[in-house]
Design a protein around this motif. Structure first.
Motif, PDB file in Angstrom:
ATOM      1  N   SER A  69       0.883  -1.201   0.017  1.00 50.49           N
ATOM      2  CA  SER A  69       0.018  -0.038  -0.017  1.00 50.49           C
ATOM      3  C   SER A  69       0.816   1.332   0.029  1.00 50.49           C
ATOM      4  O   SER A  69       1.911   1.226   0.629  1.00 50.49           O
ATOM      5  N   GLY A 102      -6.922  -6.143  -5.075  1.00 45.20           N
ATOM      6  CA  GLY A 102      -6.727  -4.841  -5.040  1.00 45.20           C
ATOM      7  C   GLY A 102      -6.862  -3.890  -6.036  1.00 45.20           C
ATOM      8  O   GLY A 102      -7.489  -4.438  -7.094  1.00 45.20           O
ATOM      9  N   HIS A 103      -6.313  -2.737  -5.980  1.00 47.50           N
ATOM     10  CA  HIS A 103      -6.295  -1.941  -7.404  1.00 47.50           C
ATOM     11  C   HIS A 103      -4.998  -1.226  -7.627  1.00 47.50           C
ATOM     12  O   HIS A 103      -4.255  -0.961  -6.516  1.00 47.50           O
ATOM     13  N   ILE A 104      -4.832  -0.625  -8.552  1.00 44.16           N
ATOM     14  CA  ILE A 104      -3.667   0.409  -8.755  1.00 44.16           C
ATOM     15  C   ILE A 104      -4.116   1.209  -9.880  1.00 44.16           C
ATOM     16  O   ILE A 104      -5.151   1.267 -10.539  1.00 44.16           O
ATOM     17  N   GLN A 151      -8.758  -2.412 -11.160  1.00 44.16           N
ATOM     18  CA  GLN A 151      -9.259  -3.147 -10.183  1.00 44.16           C
ATOM     19  C   GLN A 151      -9.031  -4.783 -10.616  1.00 44.16           C
ATOM     20  O   GLN A 151      -8.898  -5.092 -11.676  1.00 44.16           O
ATOM     21  N   THR A 167      -0.246   2.494  -5.594  1.00 46.33           N
ATOM     22  CA  THR A 167      -1.233   1.958  -4.921  1.00 46.33           C
ATOM     23  C   THR A 167      -1.828   2.958  -3.909  1.00 46.33           C
ATOM     24  O   THR A 167      -1.163   4.110  -3.702  1.00 46.33           O
ATOM     25  N   GLU A 168      -3.023   2.801  -3.332  1.00 47.34           N
ATOM     26  CA  GLU A 168      -3.517   3.705  -2.497  1.00 47.34           C
ATOM     27  C   GLU A 168      -3.369   2.658  -0.785  1.00 47.34           C
ATOM     28  O   GLU A 168      -2.321   2.606  -0.414  1.00 47.34           O
ATOM     29  N   CYS A 196      -1.583  -4.438  -3.877  1.00 43.31           N
ATOM     30  CA  CYS A 196      -2.072  -4.857  -5.175  1.00 43.31           C
ATOM     31  C   CYS A 196      -1.179  -6.006  -5.410  1.00 43.31           C
ATOM     32  O   CYS A 196      -0.101  -6.077  -5.280  1.00 43.31           O
TER      33      CYS A 196
END
Length: 224
Positions: free
Chosen positions: A144, A164-166, A174, A191-192, A196
């Motif tokens: 993250s 996850g997502h990027i 996602q 990433t947040e 991911c």
């Protein structure tokens, strides 16, 4: 989960015809498994290919057909041994204290995944040994709040998000999303609040474009 980013129809057609490297086909198969839109498109492509092949086929000579039947009659009738069901460990990847379930299409690759190696402080990569040189497949874990150095591509880069997502300058990707970039694209993925996991396929090393990243380019070529 709504998948918004898909392979091009031409790539799906090549996948349906078995024309792509194993690494590329594995990523496509995992995307198609999760994407009803691409499943329907692949079904249409396979039906069209089957019709074309049927139209081009020639009738078997009677003697060849009879010989084929004789060989089938002589074949042993013993049933094939049952295959053992894969264990949970074979269906998962574990990194940084987290376990991720693999899509069914990628589970046959679990035994070919190498050791995780750290790329920077919060990024890990594990290569998948498919015995081919046309493309290199790797699992990529990005923790993250992490930014990948800005880069372009020496060849093609396929990315399938598995968990996850990027994000990058072009959008948000996602689970299930598929991207296809090349030397005409420059971006900086990040990433947040969550890590991911991706499957990436490269036909050439990345090319970092930032002032510090350029110093790492010779090392990237060594590891490819």
């Amino acid at each position: 989960m709504k998948i918004k980013h898909h392979p091009a129809p031409a790539m799906l057609a090549a996948h349906a015809q078995g024309l792509l490297p194993t690494a590329t086909s594995a990523a496509l198969a995992a995307h198609v498994e999760a994407c009803s839109y691409c499943q329907a498109l692949c079904d249409e492509l396979e039906q069209d290919a089957a019709k074309e092949q049927l139209g081009q086929s020639m009738a078997l000579d009677d003697s060849l057909f009879d010989a084929l039947l004789l060989r089938l009659d002589d074949a042993p009738a013993d049933a094939a041994p049952a295959k053992e069901a894969p264990t949970a460990a074979q269906n998962q990847l574990t990194i940084n204290g987290e376990s991720f379930n693999l899509p069914r299409a990628l589970r046959p690759l679990a035994g070919r995944v190498g050791s995780w190696r750290r790329l920077g402080s919060k990024v890990w990569s594990a290569d998948v040994d498919l015995g081919e040189k046309a493309a290199k497949a790797s699992f990529l874990y990005i923790d993250s709040h992490t930014r990948i150095p800005k880069h372009t591509h020496g060849g093609e880069e396929l990315t399938l998000v598995l968990s996850g997502h990027i994000k990058d300058e072009s959008g948000r990707y996602q689970e299930g999303d598929f991207t296809h970039l090349d030397q005409h694209h420059e971006h900086q993925p990040y990433t947040e609040d969550a890590p991911c996991l991706c499957l990436t396929v490269l036909t050439a090393p990345l090319v970092f474009t930032g002032p510090l990243g350029r110093l790492a380019n010779p090392l990237l070529r060594l590891f490819f």
